[in-house]
Design a protein around this motif. Structure first.
Motif, PDB file in Angstrom:
ATOM      1  N   LYS A  51     -29.493  62.497 -14.353  1.00 38.15           N
ATOM      2  CA  LYS A  51     -30.046  63.165 -15.541  1.00 38.15           C
ATOM      3  C   LYS A  51     -31.050  62.262 -16.270  1.00 38.15           C
ATOM      4  N   ASP A 406     -30.522  67.683 -18.048  1.00 37.46           N
ATOM      5  CA  ASP A 406     -30.219  67.870 -16.621  1.00 37.46           C
ATOM      6  C   ASP A 406     -31.348  68.671 -15.970  1.00 37.46           C
ATOM      7  N   ASN A 408     -31.613  69.642 -13.063  1.00 34.23           N
ATOM      8  CA  ASN A 408     -31.153  70.486 -11.957  1.00 34.23           C
ATOM      9  C   ASN A 408     -30.220  71.599 -12.393  1.00 34.23           C
ATOM     10  N   LYS A 409     -30.054  71.752 -13.706  1.00 35.03           N
ATOM     11  CA  LYS A 409     -29.164  72.816 -14.179  1.00 35.03           C
ATOM     12  C   LYS A 409     -30.007  73.911 -14.829  1.00 35.03           C
ATOM     13  N   SER A 410     -30.224  74.974 -14.075  1.00 41.01           N
ATOM     14  CA  SER A 410     -31.046  76.059 -14.608  1.00 41.01           C
ATOM     15  C   SER A 410     -30.197  76.944 -15.515  1.00 41.01           C
ATOM     16  N   ARG A 411     -30.859  77.699 -16.360  1.00 38.79           N
ATOM     17  CA  ARG A 411     -30.162  78.685 -17.164  1.00 38.79           C
ATOM     18  C   ARG A 411     -31.152  79.760 -17.607  1.00 38.79           C
ATOM     19  N   SER A 433     -35.581  75.790 -15.401  1.00 38.39           N
ATOM     20  CA  SER A 433     -34.952  75.101 -14.267  1.00 38.39           C
ATOM     21  C   SER A 433     -34.203  73.845 -14.672  1.00 38.39           C
ATOM     22  N   SER A 435     -31.986  71.951 -18.194  1.00 34.23           N
ATOM     23  CA  SER A 435     -31.427  72.314 -19.494  1.00 34.23           C
ATOM     24  C   SER A 435     -30.768  71.130 -20.195  1.00 34.23           C
ATOM     25  N   ASP A 437     -28.040  68.942 -21.753  1.00 36.74           N
ATOM     26  CA  ASP A 437     -26.662  68.707 -21.329  1.00 36.74           C
ATOM     27  C   ASP A 437     -25.830  68.131 -22.483  1.00 36.74           C
ATOM     28  N   ASN A 449     -20.831  69.344 -22.852  1.00 41.39           N
ATOM     29  CA  ASN A 449     -20.060  70.287 -22.022  1.00 41.39           C
ATOM     30  C   ASN A 449     -20.063  71.706 -22.579  1.00 41.39           C
TER      31      ASN A 449
END
Ligand SMILES: [Zn+2]
Length: 471
Positions: A51, A406, A408-411, A433, A435, A437, A449
């Protein structure tokens, strides 16, 4: 001392991208080191493997609880600053308002009271001077003493915030004398009001007409005039919420001439367009000033070019939400303009998704670098408004306002998962793509979290210094 270690992340600043652990003691960053090269112990360790560790976002253009058009922006300092934190923004600079007939200091104190004890993150104020007169000019000194180093004037909204050229010039002379920056809403409001009246007379009452009458050439004209007046007065000038390529052209010329002229744009002018205003009364959701611009004319790509080339220095949001329908005890604010587009409260929600949108449109889609993303969303705003290096940096001595992002954390952005106090998202269904964290504000974890751990009243008032781009 409470010690927090952010381990194994990639620290990205406006200039660097390095693998580094970040050690925080209480509210400050105290050291960075190569992972594995130290024996630091900490009370809590946050793993940031894979990250980015970046300085918290700084949004220098928000309007919490702003009185406008007979109602108030729907986010309070409490709800709006919390939503900002959710989106990785750890500092806002909002606008205190001097209304007509009121004192400048009185306006500042009123806004200080609204914010006090209510913010989740740190906050500062610019001052809107809505009534330029002898007394107001004197009081600019006094609010400077309170850490307000930027004053906003309006060439738009006759009868409300509008100042004529003489008033603007006097305020600029004063700013030049005391080392303040003038911020300008640059649209020719007098000409716009003629076009508004003519459109209404023709029975053109839908929201799309808001975009049609507020011509981009009138933003260009006002920007040019503001630059020339500032040049003569010798004051730094910062054009707010730029939307038009004609305005960018003027700023580009001024900067090439070496003038202290700066400008910001906002995500809505990069991601949205005139067509969003055209969907019947639904378009009211997208009514803001200046308006969203025609894609065909190429404003949006020009603004991206400006961000890349530093003709534009910052991205803020002009966050000023109004509800479409009754929501959370609020009236259907946008519907005040049903049958007359000129009565739709001007403003859009945006403080929450700024970092993610700019990452997506900028970095993920290859328009700007990772460093530039951090610069326009955090470091440059901090320098522009005298907050650096307390804010806008991940460096020893800086406040531990940090976002772990992050890539690699899409939303998907939606009204269903947002935290702003408003009943729609202007970016509904947009997939990003990367977000946010984890978010820390002065060493305290406020988001982690997917949960909120912040506290109303944690945010402190930030007295600001001078514009650090002005020598
Ligand atoms: Zn604004």
């Amino acid at each position: 001392m409470a010690r927090t270690l952010i381990a194994n992340g990639t620290v990205v600043t406006a200039t660097d991208q390095v693998s580094a652990d970040v050690l925080i003691a209480d509210e400050k960053v105290v050291a960075l080191a190569t992972p594995g090269s130290h024996d630091w112990s900490a009370d809590q360790t946050i793993d940031a493997s894979g990250k980015y560790v970046i300085p918290g976002g700084i949004d220098v253009h928000t309007h919490m609880e702003l009185p406008f058009g007979g109602t108030f922006a729907s986010d309070t300092f409490e709800t709006g600053s919390r939503a900002a934190a959710w989106g990785g923004t750890t500092t806002i600079v909002d606008f205190a308002v001097q209304a007509k007939g009121q004192g400048v200091m009185e306006g500042f104190e009123t806004w200080m009271e609204k914010a006090a004890g209510n913010c989740a993150i740190d906050y500062g104020f610019h001052m809107i001077v809505g009534d330029v007169n002898e007394q107001s000019l004197k009081e600019m000194d006094a609010v400077m003493g309170e850490g307000v180093t930027s004053f906003k004037l309006f060439m738009a909204y006759p009868g409300v915030f509008y100042s004529n050229d003489g008033e603007i010039f006097r305020a600029m002379q004063k700013a030049s004398e005391i080392g303040a920056t003038i911020m300008m809403h640059a649209e020719n409001g007098i000409a716009i009001d003629v076009l508004v009246e003519q459109a209404l007379q023709r029975g053109e009452t839908d929201p799309v007409n808001h975009g049609l009458v507020r011509k981009s050439i009138l933003e260009g004209e006002a920007t040019h005039r503001a630059i020339k007046l500032a040049e003569l007065a010798g004051s730094p000038l910062y054009i707010v919420h730029m939307s038009a390529l004609e305005a960018l052209e003027e700023v580009t010329i001024a900067r090439d001439q070496g003038l202290d002229v700066f400008a910001e744009t906002c995500p809505q002018y990069l991601f949205l367009g005139l067509d969003d205003l055209g969907n019947g009364f639904e378009g009211a959701k997208y009514v803001a000033s200046p308006p969203l611009r025609d894609w065909e004319a190429g404003h949006q790509e020009e603004l991206w070019r400006g961000l890349r080339s530093n003709d534009l220095q910052a991205v803020s949001t002009d966050h000023c939400p109004f509800c479409m329908d009754e929501f959370d005890g609020l009236i259907a604010q946008k519907r005040l303009g049903e049958g007359d587009f000129s009565k739709i409260p001007n403003g859009m929600p945006g403080v929450e998704p700024r970092l993610e949108l700019m990452y997506e449109g900028g970095v993920a889609q290859g328009r700007i670098s990772l460093n530039r993303w951090v610069e326009i969303c955090s470091t440059a705003p901090a320098k522009m408004f005298g907050l650096y290096p307390q804010k806008g940096a991940v460096a020893p001595g800086s406040d531990a306002d940090i976002v772990i992002f992050d890539p690699n954390k899409s939303r998907v952005i939606s009204v269903d998962n947002q935290h702003m106090r408003v009943d729609y998202s202007a970016y509904e269904g947009t997939e990003v793509s990367g977000s946010v964290d984890t978010v820390l504000s002065r060493g305290r974890v406020v988001v982690a979290n997917g949960e909120y751990h912040g506290e109303t009243g944690h945010g402190r008032y930030l007295p600001r210094g001078h514009n650090q781009y002005v020598l």
